[in-house]
Design a protein around this motif. Sequence first.
Motif, short mmCIF file in Angstrom:
data_model
loop_
_atom_site.label_atom_id
_atom_site.label_comp_id
_atom_site.label_asym_id
_atom_site.label_seq_id
_atom_site.Cartn_x
_atom_site.Cartn_y
_atom_site.Cartn_z
N GLU A 1 -30.78 -20.85 -25.10
CA GLU A 1 -32.13 -20.31 -25.02
C GLU A 1 -32.49 -19.95 -23.58
O GLU A 1 -33.16 -18.94 -23.34
CB GLU A 1 -33.12 -21.36 -25.58
CG GLU A 1 -34.40 -20.72 -26.08
CD GLU A 1 -35.41 -21.71 -26.62
OE1 GLU A 1 -35.16 -22.93 -26.62
OE2 GLU A 1 -36.48 -21.24 -27.03
N THR B 1 -30.75 -16.70 -22.84
CA THR B 1 -31.46 -15.60 -23.50
C THR B 1 -32.74 -15.25 -22.74
O THR B 1 -33.06 -14.08 -22.54
CB THR B 1 -31.81 -16.00 -24.95
OG1 THR B 1 -30.59 -16.31 -25.62
CG2 THR B 1 -32.50 -14.86 -25.69
N GLU C 1 -34.64 -11.57 -22.01
CA GLU C 1 -36.09 -11.51 -21.80
C GLU C 1 -36.45 -11.65 -20.31
O GLU C 1 -37.58 -12.01 -19.98
CB GLU C 1 -36.80 -12.60 -22.62
CG GLU C 1 -36.60 -12.42 -24.13
CD GLU C 1 -37.35 -13.46 -24.96
OE1 GLU C 1 -38.30 -14.06 -24.45
OE2 GLU C 1 -36.96 -13.67 -26.12
N LYS D 1 -39.55 -9.81 -19.13
CA LYS D 1 -40.80 -10.00 -19.87
C LYS D 1 -41.80 -10.79 -19.03
O LYS D 1 -41.41 -11.72 -18.31
CB LYS D 1 -40.55 -10.74 -21.19
CG LYS D 1 -39.58 -10.02 -22.11
CD LYS D 1 -40.12 -8.68 -22.53
CE LYS D 1 -39.15 -7.97 -23.48
NZ LYS D 1 -39.52 -6.55 -23.68
N ILE E 1 -38.42 -24.47 -21.38
CA ILE E 1 -37.00 -24.53 -21.79
C ILE E 1 -36.27 -25.60 -20.98
O ILE E 1 -35.48 -26.38 -21.53
CB ILE E 1 -36.34 -23.15 -21.62
CG1 ILE E 1 -37.08 -22.11 -22.48
CG2 ILE E 1 -34.87 -23.22 -22.01
CD1 ILE E 1 -36.58 -20.69 -22.27
#
Lengths: 217, 217
Positions: A114, A117, A122, A125, A135
Amino acid sequence: MSPTITAFAKSPDGGKGLARDMRVRWALEEIGQPYDVRLVTFPELKQPEHRARHPFGQIPTFEDNGLTLFESGSIILHLAETHKGLLPQNADARARAISWMFASVSTVEPPILELQTARFAEGDKPWTPERLPLIFDRIRQRLGELATHLGDADWLDDAFSAGDLMMVHVLLRVAPSGLLNEFPTLLAYTTRAQSRPAYQRAFAAQLAVATAQYSPT
Amino acid sequence: MSPTITAFAKSPDGGKGLARDMRVRWALEEIGQPYDVRLVTFPELKQPEHRARHPFGQIPTFEDNGLTLFESGSIILHLAETHKGLLPQNADARARAISWMFASVSTVEPPILELQTARFAEGDKPWTPERLPLIFDRIRQRLGELATHLGDADWLDDAFSAGDLMMVHVLLRVAPSGLLNEFPTLLAYTTRAQSRPAYQRAFAAQLAVATAQYSPT
């Protein structure tokens, strides 16, 4: 004939040993099994020829004598079942080591994926800077639980096994974030594993691919 | 003595069969092995007694004759190795089925877990509505690749195996999102698996826990 594995022609980590072929190379070195490597470019990963080896278009794969496998966990388990050195002989200890193999990819690695990712898919973003600490905390929870289990032992169960091999490689993938440094127990654990000659041979082999890649000739 | 597994005393899904004890119950039913269930409350999951079974404080676990295992994948593999019915006899087909077991938790489930995390752990965050479509697309990619591999076959390899059992359960966890309906091949695949008597017995057993939980007596 030696088995053939696949690895990235140009690994995103530039030879830091973080791609998943490293796990399989390390396992092959632990059992002393020579192997060939087929390097695959990013476009080739998604072509039918490679999809026939790996339905999800990833590395590593393993081909030997007509058998084709994918997923580092199943390749390493196959090697462990056909050679000595990666799983204990005792049936109960062997089953426990396999629990750790699954735990590495099923419980410890998902929050680490995660993080990757968030940073890559991302990375642009607006919410990502605010999400990263959440996270990190999810990763910390798993690392803390693992450190508690390990305590002052050298390995997750009685002796080094494929469970440690996979767990250490999962942990090394989060090391660049600095999180591993918060858990001295786990840092010592990964360092202990990295000092194994088999790890070092595997690391050198994957680094040689990156070095050749970037050489001026 | 029958083996003992653990399950949530009060499963968050209220008996829809989405908790991971369902996988182990199903595998036990496939091999015809009776079992006992120890129900564990959320506070108990994090207590030392349960941590000794499961270092990460989760379910399911498996206890049999002094052996304690965690991780649904390793429990199911242990059952498959000690009973007929979950893995092919042929060595190569067996290794391929184990690739699918690892693929289910290591490649297909992570984006599905990310969806659960977004909805629950980050459900109140302002970015979540905008993130969900990105996560859906990551899940779609995996489902599409799986559907392509499956084609018009009944199962992932020649015959139903523990690889299908685990993959189907992972897919069922994403079904409530509606994403599975976009892949008729996978919907037929999960429906085919759910029609197995062993699945139905396991489903009924976990539902009975939820029903007793909510009964007025």
